[in-house]
Write a protein that holds these residues in place. Sequence first.
Motif, PDB file in Angstrom:
ATOM      1  N   SER A 167       0.826  -1.213   0.000  1.00 62.10           N
ATOM      2  CA  SER A 167       0.000   0.000   0.000  1.00 62.10           C
ATOM      3  C   SER A 167       0.859   1.262   0.000  1.00 62.10           C
ATOM      4  N   SER A 168       2.042   1.195   0.610  1.00 60.10           N
ATOM      5  CA  SER A 168       2.924   2.368   0.647  1.00 60.10           C
ATOM      6  C   SER A 168       3.511   2.706  -0.725  1.00 60.10           C
ATOM      7  N   LEU A 169       3.494   1.752  -1.656  1.00 54.89           N
ATOM      8  CA  LEU A 169       4.032   1.978  -3.006  1.00 54.89           C
ATOM      9  C   LEU A 169       2.943   1.978  -4.077  1.00 54.89           C
ATOM     10  N   GLN A 170       1.679   1.842  -3.668  1.00 56.18           N
ATOM     11  CA  GLN A 170       0.587   1.739  -4.635  1.00 56.18           C
ATOM     12  C   GLN A 170       0.498   2.956  -5.549  1.00 56.18           C
ATOM     13  N   ALA A 171       0.579   4.152  -5.000  1.00 54.88           N
ATOM     14  CA  ALA A 171       0.479   5.373  -5.815  1.00 54.88           C
ATOM     15  C   ALA A 171       1.637   5.459  -6.806  1.00 54.88           C
ATOM     16  N   ASN A 218       1.262   5.211 -10.895  1.00 54.83           N
ATOM     17  CA  ASN A 218       1.834   6.270 -11.730  1.00 54.83           C
ATOM     18  C   ASN A 218       2.743   5.668 -12.808  1.00 54.83           C
ATOM     19  N   ILE A 219       3.561   4.703 -12.437  1.00 57.95           N
ATOM     20  CA  ILE A 219       4.461   4.055 -13.395  1.00 57.95           C
ATOM     21  C   ILE A 219       3.660   3.260 -14.425  1.00 57.95           C
ATOM     22  N   CYS A 220       2.590   2.605 -13.979  1.00 54.31           N
ATOM     23  CA  CYS A 220       1.774   1.788 -14.890  1.00 54.31           C
ATOM     24  C   CYS A 220       1.027   2.636 -15.923  1.00 54.31           C
ATOM     25  N   GLY A 221       0.664   3.862 -15.575  1.00 51.79           N
ATOM     26  CA  GLY A 221      -0.012   4.745 -16.527  1.00 51.79           C
ATOM     27  C   GLY A 221      -1.489   4.904 -16.246  1.00 51.79           C
ATOM     28  N   ALA A 237      -1.226  -0.969 -10.712  1.00 49.64           N
ATOM     29  CA  ALA A 237      -0.220  -1.897 -10.199  1.00 49.64           C
ATOM     30  C   ALA A 237      -0.884  -2.898  -9.263  1.00 49.64           C
ATOM     31  N   ILE A 238      -0.678  -4.193  -9.544  1.00 48.45           N
ATOM     32  CA  ILE A 238      -1.195  -5.223  -8.637  1.00 48.45           C
ATOM     33  C   ILE A 238      -0.057  -6.030  -8.019  1.00 48.45           C
ATOM     34  N   GLY A 239       1.154  -5.879  -8.559  1.00 50.20           N
ATOM     35  CA  GLY A 239       2.287  -6.627  -8.040  1.00 50.20           C
ATOM     36  C   GLY A 239       3.536  -5.777  -7.967  1.00 50.20           C
ATOM     37  N   TYR A 240       4.458  -6.186  -7.100  1.00 51.28           N
ATOM     38  CA  TYR A 240       5.714  -5.465  -6.920  1.00 51.28           C
ATOM     39  C   TYR A 240       6.824  -6.470  -6.621  1.00 51.28           C
ATOM     40  N   ASN A 272      13.491  -6.442  -6.874  1.00 47.92           N
ATOM     41  CA  ASN A 272      14.646  -6.692  -7.738  1.00 47.92           C
ATOM     42  C   ASN A 272      14.262  -7.037  -9.172  1.00 47.92           C
ATOM     43  N   ALA A 273      13.071  -6.623  -9.612  1.00 46.50           N
ATOM     44  CA  ALA A 273      12.642  -6.894 -10.985  1.00 46.50           C
ATOM     45  C   ALA A 273      13.681  -6.372 -11.968  1.00 46.50           C
ATOM     46  N   GLN A 274      13.861  -7.111 -13.089  1.00 43.00           N
ATOM     47  CA  GLN A 274      14.934  -6.796 -14.031  1.00 43.00           C
ATOM     48  C   GLN A 274      14.405  -6.376 -15.399  1.00 43.00           C
ATOM     49  N   ASP A 275      15.184  -5.506 -16.046  1.00 45.86           N
ATOM     50  CA  ASP A 275      14.866  -5.130 -17.420  1.00 45.86           C
ATOM     51  C   ASP A 275      15.314  -6.254 -18.356  1.00 45.86           C
ATOM     52  N   GLU A 276      15.133  -6.056 -19.648  1.00 43.40           N
ATOM     53  CA  GLU A 276      15.453  -7.102 -20.625  1.00 43.40           C
ATOM     54  C   GLU A 276      16.940  -7.453 -20.676  1.00 43.40           C
ATOM     55  N   ASN A 277      17.797  -6.598 -20.116  1.00 45.15           N
ATOM     56  CA  ASN A 277      19.242  -6.857 -20.090  1.00 45.15           C
ATOM     57  C   ASN A 277      19.708  -7.471 -18.767  1.00 45.15           C
ATOM     58  N   GLY A 278      18.775  -7.720 -17.855  1.00 46.31           N
ATOM     59  CA  GLY A 278      19.127  -8.313 -16.578  1.00 46.31           C
ATOM     60  C   GLY A 278      19.522  -7.318 -15.504  1.00 46.31           C
ATOM     61  N   ASN A 279      19.314  -6.030 -15.761  1.00 45.01           N
ATOM     62  CA  ASN A 279      19.621  -4.990 -14.768  1.00 45.01           C
ATOM     63  C   ASN A 279      18.395  -4.742 -13.901  1.00 45.01           C
ATOM     64  N   SER A 280      18.603  -4.665 -12.588  1.00 45.43           N
ATOM     65  CA  SER A 280      17.491  -4.389 -11.673  1.00 45.43           C
ATOM     66  C   SER A 280      17.005  -2.959 -11.837  1.00 45.43           C
ATOM     67  N   PHE A 281      15.675  -2.796 -11.787  1.00 50.49           N
ATOM     68  CA  PHE A 281      15.091  -1.463 -11.840  1.00 50.49           C
ATOM     69  C   PHE A 281      15.335  -0.769 -10.503  1.00 50.49           C
ATOM     70  N   LEU A 282      15.768   0.479 -10.540  1.00 50.27           N
ATOM     71  CA  LEU A 282      15.945   1.264  -9.328  1.00 50.27           C
ATOM     72  C   LEU A 282      14.571   1.462  -8.688  1.00 50.27           C
ATOM     73  N   GLY A 283      14.397   1.021  -7.484  1.00 50.92           N
ATOM     74  CA  GLY A 283      13.099   1.134  -6.815  1.00 50.92           C
ATOM     75  C   GLY A 283      12.182  -0.048  -7.064  1.00 50.92           C
ATOM     76  N   GLY A 284      12.629  -1.057  -7.794  1.00 46.51           N
ATOM     77  CA  GLY A 284      11.820  -2.239  -8.041  1.00 46.51           C
ATOM     78  C   GLY A 284      10.964  -2.114  -9.286  1.00 46.51           C
ATOM     79  N   GLY A 285      10.183  -3.163  -9.564  1.00 49.45           N
ATOM     80  CA  GLY A 285       9.325  -3.196 -10.742  1.00 49.45           C
ATOM     81  C   GLY A 285       7.907  -3.569 -10.359  1.00 49.45           C
ATOM     82  N   TYR A 286       6.956  -3.201 -11.223  1.00 48.48           N
ATOM     83  CA  TYR A 286       5.550  -3.388 -10.953  1.00 48.48           C
ATOM     84  C   TYR A 286       4.888  -4.253 -12.020  1.00 48.48           C
ATOM     85  N   LEU A 287       3.945  -5.061 -11.585  1.00 48.67           N
ATOM     86  CA  LEU A 287       3.103  -5.849 -12.470  1.00 48.67           C
ATOM     87  C   LEU A 287       1.815  -5.049 -12.676  1.00 48.67           C
ATOM     88  N   CYS A 288       1.547  -4.664 -13.923  1.00 44.35           N
ATOM     89  CA  CYS A 288       0.411  -3.791 -14.236  1.00 44.35           C
ATOM     90  C   CYS A 288      -0.682  -4.560 -14.981  1.00 44.35           C
TER      91      CYS A 288
END
Length: 99
Positions: free
Chosen positions: A58-62, A66-69, A74-77, A80-96
């Motif tokens: 809930s603390s990251l929902q907003a 915002n990232i999802c558009g 966002a329903i998931g977080y 250490n979620a990674q981009d297509e090159n295997g680099n972790s997203f700063l602040g994590g990644g969201y499932l939209c």
Amino acid sequence: MKKLTLLSIFLLLAFAGCTAVPVVGPGDKPDTIPPKIQIGRDKVKTWDRPGAFGPAPSSLQATGNNICGDKMKAIGYHPNAQDENGNSFLGGGYLCVPK
């Protein structure tokens, strides 16, 4: 009559199959192996393992919404979620998903 019966059975099985398909979404907690962006043949980016996300806190929902558009939420977080090159997203990644 025989064609109508076969059609009825086919439609019943088709609809029964649709209702039995599991919905893919976040798990109870982030998996130890982070999800990674994959790029399909049509150049669409998707997550390789949506079930590796935990619920969006809930603390990251907003932030996630915002990232999802505008048309997604966002329903998931995963921290250490990674981009297509295997680099972790700063602040994590969201499932939209669509709103």
